[in-house]
Motif scaffolding. Structure first.
Motif, PDB file in Angstrom:
ATOM      1  N   GLY A  35       0.746  -1.267  -0.064  1.00  0.00           N
ATOM      2  CA  GLY A  35       0.140  -0.254   0.069  1.00  0.00           C
ATOM      3  C   GLY A  35       0.487   1.009   0.190  1.00  0.00           C
ATOM      4  O   GLY A  35       2.030   1.590   0.706  1.00  0.00           O
ATOM      5  N   TRP A  36       0.833   2.314  -0.189  1.00  0.00           N
ATOM      6  CA  TRP A  36       0.733   4.052  -0.477  1.00  0.00           C
ATOM      7  C   TRP A  36       0.022   4.462   0.974  1.00  0.00           C
ATOM      8  O   TRP A  36      -0.804   4.159   0.775  1.00  0.00           O
ATOM      9  CB  TRP A  36       0.574   4.254  -1.506  1.00  0.00           C
ATOM     10  CG  TRP A  36       1.181   3.853  -2.708  1.00  0.00           C
ATOM     11  CD1 TRP A  36       0.758   2.945  -3.933  1.00  0.00           C
ATOM     12  CD2 TRP A  36       2.678   4.437  -2.932  1.00  0.00           C
ATOM     13  NE1 TRP A  36       2.150   3.004  -4.360  1.00  0.00           N
ATOM     14  CE2 TRP A  36       3.214   4.148  -4.130  1.00  0.00           C
ATOM     15  CE3 TRP A  36       3.630   5.020  -2.200  1.00  0.00           C
ATOM     16  CZ2 TRP A  36       4.141   3.749  -4.494  1.00  0.00           C
ATOM     17  CZ3 TRP A  36       4.526   5.731  -2.912  1.00  0.00           C
ATOM     18  CH2 TRP A  36       5.191   4.708  -3.820  1.00  0.00           C
ATOM     19  N   PHE A  37       1.275   5.251   1.442  1.00  0.00           N
ATOM     20  CA  PHE A  37       0.380   6.356   2.428  1.00  0.00           C
ATOM     21  C   PHE A  37       1.325   7.232   2.521  1.00  0.00           C
ATOM     22  O   PHE A  37       2.251   7.862   2.130  1.00  0.00           O
ATOM     23  CB  PHE A  37       0.951   5.153   4.188  1.00  0.00           C
ATOM     24  CG  PHE A  37      -0.268   4.081   4.018  1.00  0.00           C
ATOM     25  CD1 PHE A  37       0.622   2.958   3.833  1.00  0.00           C
ATOM     26  CD2 PHE A  37      -1.771   3.794   5.299  1.00  0.00           C
ATOM     27  CE1 PHE A  37       0.039   1.737   3.890  1.00  0.00           C
ATOM     28  CE2 PHE A  37      -1.466   2.727   5.595  1.00  0.00           C
ATOM     29  CZ  PHE A  37      -1.369   1.685   5.062  1.00  0.00           C
ATOM     30  N   ARG A  38       0.200   8.130   3.306  1.00  0.00           N
ATOM     31  CA  ARG A  38       0.950  10.123   3.504  1.00  0.00           C
ATOM     32  C   ARG A  38       0.441  10.255   4.864  1.00  0.00           C
ATOM     33  O   ARG A  38       0.361   9.955   5.689  1.00  0.00           O
ATOM     34  CB  ARG A  38       0.136  10.608   2.592  1.00  0.00           C
ATOM     35  CG  ARG A  38      -1.279  10.783   2.425  1.00  0.00           C
ATOM     36  CD  ARG A  38      -1.517  11.871   1.193  1.00  0.00           C
ATOM     37  NE  ARG A  38      -2.964  12.039   1.674  1.00  0.00           N
ATOM     38  CZ  ARG A  38      -3.735  12.668   0.666  1.00  0.00           C
ATOM     39  NH1 ARG A  38      -2.994  12.750  -0.676  1.00  0.00           N
ATOM     40  NH2 ARG A  38      -4.923  13.581   1.502  1.00  0.00           N
ATOM     41  N   GLN A  39       1.083  11.217   5.085  1.00  0.00           N
ATOM     42  CA  GLN A  39       1.272  11.919   6.204  1.00  0.00           C
ATOM     43  C   GLN A  39       2.194  13.311   6.485  1.00  0.00           C
ATOM     44  O   GLN A  39       3.003  14.023   5.638  1.00  0.00           O
ATOM     45  CB  GLN A  39       2.335  10.981   7.511  1.00  0.00           C
ATOM     46  CG  GLN A  39       2.495  11.259   8.772  1.00  0.00           C
ATOM     47  CD  GLN A  39       2.858  11.159   9.403  1.00  0.00           C
ATOM     48  OE1 GLN A  39       3.744   9.508   9.599  1.00  0.00           O
ATOM     49  NE2 GLN A  39       2.259  11.601  10.881  1.00  0.00           N
ATOM     50  N   ALA A  40       1.458  14.629   6.447  1.00  0.00           N
ATOM     51  CA  ALA A  40       1.113  15.618   6.798  1.00  0.00           C
ATOM     52  C   ALA A  40       1.152  16.311   7.575  1.00  0.00           C
ATOM     53  O   ALA A  40       1.876  14.965   8.412  1.00  0.00           O
ATOM     54  CB  ALA A  40       0.231  16.017   6.091  1.00  0.00           C
TER      55      ALA A  40
END
Length: 126
Positions: A35-40
């Protein structure tokens, strides 16, 4: 030893596109879900898109229609094509993988993943 290496991040203007890559090594690629995740900054890590062990993609609702996840089993690489990028897409993007199977609900949950890459930064300017 499982390794995930992301690439393809970089500065982009609003409305632009990027393709992220995640090169995987150290395991039998086809037996994993990824999977791909993101964190701002200041926010929790969130799921973006994922592919289960059978190759079926899943997307977060806000990414549907703009992002496309795909994989090349021959190259052991996971991709994330991001189109129509918005400033709110600015984040560090991570690739993750884990062996076996999980439910569709868990595919976009960080807790379901055992291995993580170091991330690639995607700043989107307005």
């Amino acid at each position: 030893q499982v390794q995930l290496v992301e690439s393809g991040g970089g500065s982009v203007q609003s409305g632009g596109s990027l393709r992220l890559s995640c090169a995987a090594s150290g395991y039998t690629y086809s037996n994993y879900y990824m999977g791909w995740f993101r964190q701002a900054p200041g926010k929790e890590r969130e799921g973006v898109a994922a592919i289960d062990s059978d190759g079926t993609p899943t997307y977060a609702d806000s990414m549907k229609g703009r992002f496309t996840v795909s994989q090349d089993n021959a190259k052991n690489t996971l991709y994330l094509q991001m189109n129509s990028l918005k400033p709110e897409d600015t984040a560090m993007y991570y690739c993750a993988a884990s062996p076996g199977y999980t439910t569709r609900w868990f595919l976009l949950r960080p807790i379901a993943y055992r291995y993580w890459g170091q991330g690639t930064q995607v700043p989107v300017s307005s």
